[in-house]
Write an enzyme that holds these catalytic residues in place. Structure first.
Site, PDB file in Angstrom:
ATOM      1  CG  ASP A 196      -3.097  10.938   2.612  1.00 57.01           C
ATOM      2  OD1 ASP A 196      -3.815  10.100   2.818  1.00 57.01           O
ATOM      3  OD2 ASP A 196      -2.627  10.549   2.102  1.00 57.01           O
ATOM      4  CG  HIS A 218      -7.110   5.853   2.249  1.00 56.85           C
ATOM      5  ND1 HIS A 218      -6.680   6.229   2.991  1.00 56.85           N
ATOM      6  CD2 HIS A 218      -6.338   6.438   0.965  1.00 56.85           C
ATOM      7  CE1 HIS A 218      -5.086   7.038   3.486  1.00 56.85           C
ATOM      8  NE2 HIS A 218      -5.345   7.208   1.759  1.00 56.85           N
ATOM      9  CG  HIS A 241      -5.279  12.259  -1.364  1.00 58.20           C
ATOM     10  ND1 HIS A 241      -6.206  11.179  -1.681  1.00 58.20           N
ATOM     11  CD2 HIS A 241      -4.912  11.758   0.312  1.00 58.20           C
ATOM     12  CE1 HIS A 241      -6.120  10.426  -1.401  1.00 58.20           C
ATOM     13  NE2 HIS A 241      -5.408   9.910   0.067  1.00 58.20           N
ATOM     14  CG  HIS A 268     -10.244  10.267  -1.283  1.00 57.76           C
ATOM     15  ND1 HIS A 268     -10.013   9.557  -2.322  1.00 57.76           N
ATOM     16  CD2 HIS A 268      -9.477  11.652  -1.013  1.00 57.76           C
ATOM     17  CE1 HIS A 268      -9.340  10.308  -3.187  1.00 57.76           C
ATOM     18  NE2 HIS A 268      -9.837  11.685  -2.524  1.00 57.76           N
TER      19      HIS A 268
END
Length: 364
Positions: A170, A253, A270, A256
């Site tokens: 992340d 992101h 995540h 993702h």
């Protein structure tokens, strides 16, 4: 456009700092509503209670595992019923998000005490809301960041090392996405451009995990706190938290979010999915091969995915990859903060390019 930089009110990190949580509570209120995950309630609540200063009342409540509108409302009602003037979240990301949202509804301060370093959620004003069944529902952007974030690294190292590696995945996105937002002057979470401070901290985030990530992961696997571990926990939590909120999000992101359409993808964390999104973004943003190899090497060194197969997608069809790309390119997503022309077909090609590079490295 003006710049806005978002920070938590106070950030505390170190070995054994959970003992100081009571004192932080007393600074902000007299009756705390402690929302804790089942494991945290069983193993860590006692430490908080035993070290609470005289006069501080702590009401304990177990989090019901999903940060849903229903659970947030339940917690808010209990907080109000018990006339608490402070909320404390103790546990992982969903527990903390629920605590943030419940505190906002109650109009009281909130303290975050994460027990894993797998995301940058503790420092942010963002809450990800799910259905009671665990399906993503929506994102709530709260008007303020947590008042205190307290990270006890002696607790962090007791969690599986995969959580720390996911946090680095992340954090890896922070600088690359910030750089895209800086070039395009794209807005951050507050709707303004990032500040010089935000971009500098985003860069420091990458440099920290690059230099200390492998050593920190080794320390976590041995369940010991070292200076490298402390640096990486700070990068995963504080630097990445300030960086993503105040500098902005972009392709990583969004990828993702696109991957959430893949059946069975929820078994990956995540940060693991975000890390693969970073690899895709390297090709989208035309990074030089030397930097691409450096980032792939970093991901390999700490066990982050570098191919579709690593995400259980070795047999992904062209249509599935296009579905992922279409989800990543929805008008409201951060993909459009990239300073390049964007289309689902182009993103699907970049996913294939990232996978091919990873396979080439694996096959020598």
């Amino acid at each position: 456009m003006n710049s806005i930089t978002l920070f938590p009110g106070r950030y505390i990190q170190g070995k054994g700092v959970l003992h100081d949580l009571g004192a932080e509570c007393a600074r902000l209120g007299s009756k705390a509503f402690l929302i804790a995950s089942p494991y945290s309630l069983k193993h860590y609540a006692r430490t908080i209670l035993e070290n609470a200063p005289e006069g501080l009342v702590i009401v304990q409540e177990q989090f019901n595992r999903e940060c849903s509108d229903e659970e947030i409302q339940r917690l808010h009602e209990l907080c109000a019923k018990n006339q608490c003037n402070l909320v404390v979240g103790l546990g992982g990301g969903k527990t903390l998000d629920a605590a943030k949202a419940a505190a906002h509804k109650a109009g009281v301060p909130v303290i975050m005490a994460p027990t894993i370093a797998s995301t940058d959620a503790p420092c942010s004003s963002v809450c990800v809301i799910y259905t009671p069944e665990g399906v993503f529902s929506w994102v709530d952007y709260l008007p303020r960041n947590p008042d205190v974030v307290l990270v006890d690294t002696s607790i962090i190292v007791k969690a599986p090392a995969r959580f720390l590696a996911s946090g680095m995945g992340d954090a890896l996105a922070t600088w690359f996405e910030a750089e895209s937002c800086r070039i395009k002057r794209a807005p951050n979470i507050a709707g303004a451009v990032g500040s010089m401070t935000a971009y500098a901290l985003a860069r420091l985030c990458w440099e920290t995990i690059r230099d200390y990530g492998v050593s920190a992961l080794s320390a976590c696997e041995a369940n010991v706190v070292t200076p490298a571990l402390e640096r990486v926990v700070e990068a995963n939590t504080l630097l990445s938290g300030i960086g993503f909120e105040s500098a902005g999000l972009a392709a990583a992101h969004a990828i993702h979010n696109g991957l959430t359409v893949v059946p069975g993808i929820n078994r990956f964390y995540h940060g693991e999915k975000v890390a693969f999104g970073v690899l895709v973004s390297l090709f989208l943003t035309e990074k030089p091969p030397s930097l691409i190899d450096e980032i792939y090497g970093f991901c390999e060194s700490i066990g982050l995915p570098t191919t579709l197969a690593d995400l259980g997608m070795e047999n992904a069809s062209d249509q599935l990859l296009l579905d992922v790309a279409e989800k990543a390119c929805t008008p409201e997503d951060s993909m459009h903060n990239e300073p390049f022309d964007i289309s689902p077909a182009k993103i699907a090609d970049m996913i294939k390019a990232a996978d091919a590079w990873g396979l080439k490295r694996k096959n020598g």
